[in-house]
Design an enzyme around this catalytic site. Structure first.
Site, PDB file in Angstrom:
ATOM      1  N   HIS A 235     -70.658  30.752  83.235  1.00  0.00           N
ATOM      2  CA  HIS A 235     -71.260  30.663  82.583  1.00  0.00           C
ATOM      3  C   HIS A 235     -72.637  31.143  84.258  1.00  0.00           C
ATOM      4  O   HIS A 235     -74.060  31.092  82.658  1.00  0.00           O
ATOM      5  CB  HIS A 235     -71.692  29.457  82.246  1.00  0.00           C
TER       6      HIS A 235
ATOM      7  N   GLU B 169     -62.327  38.941  73.546  1.00  0.00           N
ATOM      8  CA  GLU B 169     -63.815  40.249  74.262  1.00  0.00           C
ATOM      9  C   GLU B 169     -62.987  41.856  74.599  1.00  0.00           C
ATOM     10  O   GLU B 169     -63.779  42.629  74.796  1.00  0.00           O
ATOM     11  CB  GLU B 169     -64.158  39.471  76.174  1.00  0.00           C
TER      12      GLU B 169
END
Lengths: 383, 347
Positions: free
Chosen positions: B146, B77
């Site tokens: 999540h 990321e």
């Protein structure tokens, strides 16, 4: 098994046992089958040019240290000892290749025409960036270790997508080897065959930490795990530095993907002017590296070639004085930013919250007693 | 808002009609139209190419625009954001996808220390027109990492625009505006609303800075954003049964905050309830309430209330419905602010 035919010896890494070099410490020319073809254009003019660059950047660096000691700069990261690594790279690449550097690369900045005032403003604390990155094809100093490696890879991916042959250079030190960003950047560069050069100045220390703490094998071995060919070179040999830089740039520009250079060098000074290196390294080690001074080495070589070294020294002195005088003059004439300027450029567009805070700040300053506000309001008059 | 007028958008305007679609489809259309309109726009993220994204937001775009403009990135990321910074230096306008809210943390340095500051650091010389898309929030029964709501970290950071979307039209218009904006924009997409449907008119534009009053009311102002906008509207309908008139505001932009719209509403209603999924401690509700107290203290007839996720890590899916603000918890807070019988009184 990844291999590349473009790296010397048809291998992913060269110079592992003995860093590549063409000038021995006594200044004699050492033949190198890989680098020699890249040095055919070397003549006295080129050699004296490299000598003068190194001499001037050392003088500028020393002057900046002096300015810090005199209270004119808040901090300065000396590059003494690393002149060959930086000048050799900068003078090998066209001025349109883009550098993304750390904060010790003032030799690169000098070669890219950054003015003394632009070089110092960050260290005097009047700006956060000294120069226009686009004007000099060089991003301004990155303080977060390794963060700029990604920027170089992204820039390189974009030049490739645009069909241009400019390359990007990520400059970093041995400390960056432990950062995730550098390692991630090598993955991106390898996967997308980005036209990027990873340029590591291994100056043996990350502040006090020896390079062995970042890498238990030679740094040049690390990129090979990513499939990136790597050259390990004597970073105090300016001719070898120039040659490997030319070699790498040619490899990268031909579309073969990224390359890595480990310049083995040494930081003769402190990490910054705030550092005390006597706490972590001994005089014996320091002295051994002083004997490997890149400027003295080239001078010995020139002497062997029959150059009038006395005259060259005099010229170096003259140019250094010119540069350091300009540096000293620039630092004292750097404009102090207006107080309200701190609100500028947070976003490229108006931010209502900041407009409100600036108004409140202005009202507060206006509310101060005249003797308190006088000086400040003169400074802030641009708003 | 400075946006570059784009001739290609005008062409699209002439030919596009209002259609019903899901938020996912609206986002996909916005990305497609942005890629079509500007050759400097590119998408980069994990699984966004061949797969079309784990939520299929980029479905079909790689086939249409090629792997050089819809880039499957390595699983890093920080690399996605940092690489995009370098691309922006060279004139590109990268749209980054962070696959899930909880995956953004490895990119935190590149976002807060690089993306957010380069314009300021360089005195306005270097622009960072990145768009960072993040599906956020809970309610989908997911495993850990999540279901998070990390928006406050970024709203706290000067130099970033942080926006949320709540319905398909808003999603389309905001995404187009974010990509055209010369500032870095983080777009938080409420993943549990990806499949909600609505009318989308591709000629409607958004400004990235203003809140909107979705429903007018007189008794209290209910402020929400992202996934809880729908919940807030449902709460307002339910409140009607008790004769309570709620004004519902969708904040949309979390930074900068449109405090004027909130203050104007609170001046009318005299009461304020703020709701979001993120923990309440040092959160958007902290900021909205502080702003209202500063801006319209004299108009407040009761202490502002908030209904947020608890100050815990996001819990296991089996108990997430207890963690997430729902209609009943919101109405309980409305009751508190109105001095009506409520759960805390009962306790």
């Amino acid at each position: 098994m990844l291999t590349t035919t473009s790296a010397p010896d048809h291998d992913l890494v060269a110079g592992l046992v003995q860093p590549l070099y063409v000038l021995a410490e006594d200044g004699t020319r050492h033949p190198d089958p890989t680098l020699d073809p890249l040095l055919r254009d070397v003549d006295e003019e080129l050699l004296t040019g490299l000598f003068l660059d190194m001499a001037v950047i050392r003088a500028l660096d020393d002057e900046a240290v002096a300015l810090q000691r005199q209270g004119e700069l808040g901090l300065w990261p000396p590059l003494r000892g690393q002149e060959a690594a930086q000048i050799g790279l900068a003078r090998a690449l066209p001025s349109t290749d883009f550098f993304f550097t750390s904060y010790r690369e003032n030799g690169l900045a000098w070669c890219r025409g950054v003015s003394p005032g632009e070089m110092l403003s960050v260290w005097r604390g009047t700006t956060l960036s000294g120069w226009d990155p686009f004007a000099h094809h060089m991003a301004t100093p990155q303080v977060i270790i390794g963060a700029q490696a990604h920027h170089a890879v992204g820039y390189a991916m974009a030049t490739k997508a645009q069909g241009k042959d400019d390359i990007a250079v990520a400059c970093f030190g041995d400390g960056a080897l432990s950062q995730g960003d550098l390692n991630e950047a090598m993955v991106f560069a390898a996967s997308f065959r980005a036209p990027v050069l990873f340029f590591c100045q291994n100056n043996q220390y990350a502040i006090s930490e020896p390079v062995a703490l970042q890498a238990t094998v030679p740094i040049a071995l690390r990129p090979t795990g990513f499939g990136i060919p790597s050259l390990r070179v004597d970073g105090n040999d300016v001719l070898a530095m120039r040659a490997v830089s030319l070699f790498a740039a040619r490899h990268i520009r031909s579309g073969k993907g990224p390359m890595f250079i480990e310049a083995v060098t040494y930081r003769l000074g402190p990490h910054t002017t705030s550092d005390d290196p006597t706490r972590y390294r001994d005089e014996e080690e320091l002295e051994s590296w002083r004997r490997r001074c890149p400027i003295a080495r080239l001078e010995r070589h020139l002497e062997q070639l029959g150059t009038d070294v006395e005259q060259l020294r005099a010229e170096a002195k003259r140019r250094s004085l010119e540069a350091t005088t300009a540096l000293r003059e620039a630092v004292t004439t750097l404009p102090e930013p207006a107080p309200e300027s701190l609100f500028e450029n947070v976003l490229s567009t108006e931010h209502p919250g900041l407009v409100r805070q600036r108004e409140q700040f202005r009202a507060f300053r206006n509310s101060l007693a005249p003797e308190q506000a006088d000086g400040q309001q003169t400074e802030g008059s641009s708003a | 808002m400075t946006t570059t007028p784009n001739p290609a958008v005008t062409t699209a305007q002439a030919t596009t009609q209002t259609t019903t679609m899901t938020m996912a489809a609206a986002l996909n259309a916005a990305l497609r139209d942005a890629l079509e309109a500007d050759p400097d726009v590119l998408l980069i993220g994990e699984d966004i190419g061949t797969l079309g994204g784990v939520f299929r937001i980029t479905d079909g775009l790689k086939d249409r625009f090629g792997a050089d403009r819809v880039i499957d990135s390595p699983l890093a990321e920080s690399g996605i954001i940092g690489t995009s910074v370098g691309m922006a230096y060279r004139g590109m306008r990268p749209v980054c996808e962070i696959q899930f809210d909880g995956f953004v943390y490895p990119a935190f340095d590149q976002i807060v220390a690089q993306v957010a500051r380069l314009h300021y650091r360089t005195g306005g010389t270097v622009q960072m027109p990145l768009t960072i898309r993040i599906p956020f929030g809970g309610g989908i029964g997911a495993v850990e990492h999540h279901s998070e709501s990390p928006e406050a970290y970024f709203a706290h950071t000067p130099g970033l625009r942080v926006v949320t979307v709540a319905d398909p039209q808003d999603a389309y218009s905001t995404m187009r505006a974010a990509i055209e904006c010369s500032d870095p924009v983080m777009v938080f997409e409420p993943k549990r609303r990806y499949w909600s449907k609505g009318e989308v008119d591709t000629t409607v534009t958004a400004d990235l800075s203003s809140a909107r009053v979705l429903r007018t009311g007189t008794d209290a102002t209910l402020v929400a954003y992202g996934p809880l906008v729908v919940t807030a509207l449902e709460a307002a309908v339910a409140a009607e049964d008790d004769g309570i008139s709620l004004e519902v505001i969708d904040l949309r932009s979390l930074s900068p905050l449109d405090r004027q719209t909130v203050a104007a509403s609170v001046r009318r209603t005299g009461r304020l309830v703020v709701t979001h999924e993120a923990p309440g401690n040092v959160s958007l509700s902290s900021e909205v309430i502080a702003s209202a107290v500063e801006d319209c203290f004299d108009h407040l007839e009761a202490a502002p209330e908030r209904v947020t996720g608890f100050d815990t890590p996001y819990p296991p899916a089996a108990v997430e419905d207890h963690y997430l603000p729902g209609i009943d918890r919101i109405l309980d807070a409305v009751d508190r602010t109105l001095g009506r019988r409520n759960s805390r009184e009962a306790a």
